[in-house]
Design a protein around this motif. Structure first.
Motif, PDB file in Angstrom:
ATOM      1  N   PHE A  69       0.855  -1.171   0.000  1.00  0.00           N
ATOM      2  CA  PHE A  69       0.000   0.000   0.000  1.00  0.00           C
ATOM      3  C   PHE A  69       0.900   1.233   0.000  1.00  0.00           C
ATOM      4  CE2 PHE A  69      -1.812   3.553   2.179  1.00  0.00           C
ATOM      5  CZ  PHE A  69      -2.976   3.730   1.457  1.00  0.00           C
ATOM      6  N   ARG A  84      -3.304  -3.830  -9.407  1.00  0.00           N
ATOM      7  CA  ARG A  84      -4.386  -3.043 -10.031  1.00  0.00           C
ATOM      8  C   ARG A  84      -4.180  -2.831 -11.528  1.00  0.00           C
ATOM      9  NH1 ARG A  84      -3.840   3.267  -7.924  1.00  0.00           N
ATOM     10  NH2 ARG A  84      -1.596   3.482  -8.198  1.00  0.00           N
ATOM     11  N   VAL A 227      -7.933   3.669   5.582  1.00  0.00           N
ATOM     12  CA  VAL A 227      -7.366   4.891   5.026  1.00  0.00           C
ATOM     13  C   VAL A 227      -8.519   5.798   4.592  1.00  0.00           C
ATOM     14  CG1 VAL A 227      -5.860   5.861   3.239  1.00  0.00           C
ATOM     15  CG2 VAL A 227      -5.351   3.606   4.225  1.00  0.00           C
ATOM     16  N   MET A 239      -3.379  15.436 -10.091  1.00  0.00           N
ATOM     17  CA  MET A 239      -3.659  14.004 -10.214  1.00  0.00           C
ATOM     18  C   MET A 239      -4.030  13.647 -11.647  1.00  0.00           C
ATOM     19  SD  MET A 239      -4.387  12.728  -6.697  1.00  0.00           S
ATOM     20  CE  MET A 239      -4.801  11.249  -7.425  1.00  0.00           C
TER      21      MET A 239
END
Ligand code: BG6
Length: 278
Positions: A69, A84, A227, A239
């Motif tokens: 993570f 992912r 989180v 982003m």
């Protein structure tokens, strides 16, 4: 009904429709990017500008962060691991009854993963699509040496407006503030007035996401860390695959094994990280 679909550029996903809900899961990342209960608004947030592009994580839904993570100590490795963006195998779908469909996906070590992470593993994701959404991410150590994982079901929730959100259930929990790297203690509900990036620890009970349009209940298993993340204005502008105002309509509450909650698995050991979202 379970349908295997393919976009023009070859991006593949599985679509589920039953009498309780609908869902879509990309084979890349076993990435659930749509879940809606019959007659309701979608629970998951999906960026309007997300690319469905091979090799890039979808911005929204439930990316799977695994086998680490956040950042890796080796900065050349990708943030949130590789699961992912890998192509997963769709093992199959089970239409249990008119209101319940179970999908299973699998990822194992291969010549690509071994270059990034030097272990043998079996990773399975079971998604139950019904009037609740259940995710179970099962890691099996198939190697002859132990390994350590940190991970998250990095769920993006759709909200009416971030200024109307309250997250309940984390009162008096310690957290690591990932913006300052200081340890803090939560007082009361979480509300949002600026960027928030926190790893809550010792979490055991249900978490409630409350906003103007509804309440969503999140119950995690195999996890004691959660989180909470909203990038707010400045970070959103930096982003990928997010419109400038995208932060207003989303919040991430991630069912995790992060930082002190990372897990060591011995050979043949299994760990299941789960979340029920209702
Ligand atoms: C969150 C992290 O889990 O993921 C944030 O706490 C990070 O720090 C966010 O910015 C998004 O990460 P990414 O790699 O999907 O852009």
């Amino acid at each position: 009904m379970i349908t295997h679909k393919r976009l023009a550029d070859g991006f593949e996903y599985i679509e589920v429709k039953n009498s309780a809900a609908e869902a879509k899961v990309a084979l890349q990342g076993a990435h659930l990017f749509h879940y809606v209960k019959a007659g309701e608004e979608p629970i998951l947030w999906l960026s309007e500008t997300s690319d469905f592009e091979l090799g890039k994580a979808i911005r929204g839904g439930v990316p799977l962060c695994w086998p680490w993570f956040g950042f890796n100590e080796d900065k050349s490795l990708p943030q949130h691991g590789f699961a992912r963006v890998m192509m997963w195998e769709f093992v199959g779908g089970d239409e249990v009854d008119a209101r319940t469909t179970v999908l299973t996906f699998r990822l194992t070590n291969d010549e690509k993963t071994v270059q990034i992470w030097h272990y043998k593993f079996l990773l399975e994701l079971k998604i139950t699509i019904s009037d609740k959404l259940t995710l179970e991410l099962k890691t099996t150590n198939t190697d002859d040496k132990s390994f350590k994982i940190s991970q998250a079901l990095h769920t993006y929730f759709s909200v009416s407006h971030i200024s109307e959100v309250a997250i309940k259930g984390l009162d008096k929990k310690p957290y690591l503030d990932a913006l300052t790297w200081k340890n803090e203690l939560q007082e009361g509900d979480i509300s949002f007035h600026q960027e928030v990036d926190r790893v809550y620890q010792n979490v055991d009970g249900e978490i409630v996401l409350s906003d103007k349009k509804r309440e969503i209940y999140i119950k995690n298993s195999g996890s004691s860390s959660v989180v909470v993340w909203n990038p707010w204005i400045e970070k959103t502008l930096r982003m990928s695959a997010m419109k400038p105002n995208a932060y207003e309509s989303m919040v991430c509450i991630e069912s995790a094994n992060a930082f002190d909650d990372a897990r060591v698995l011995k050979p043949h050991e299994v760990h299941v990280l789960g979340a029920v979202i209702d």
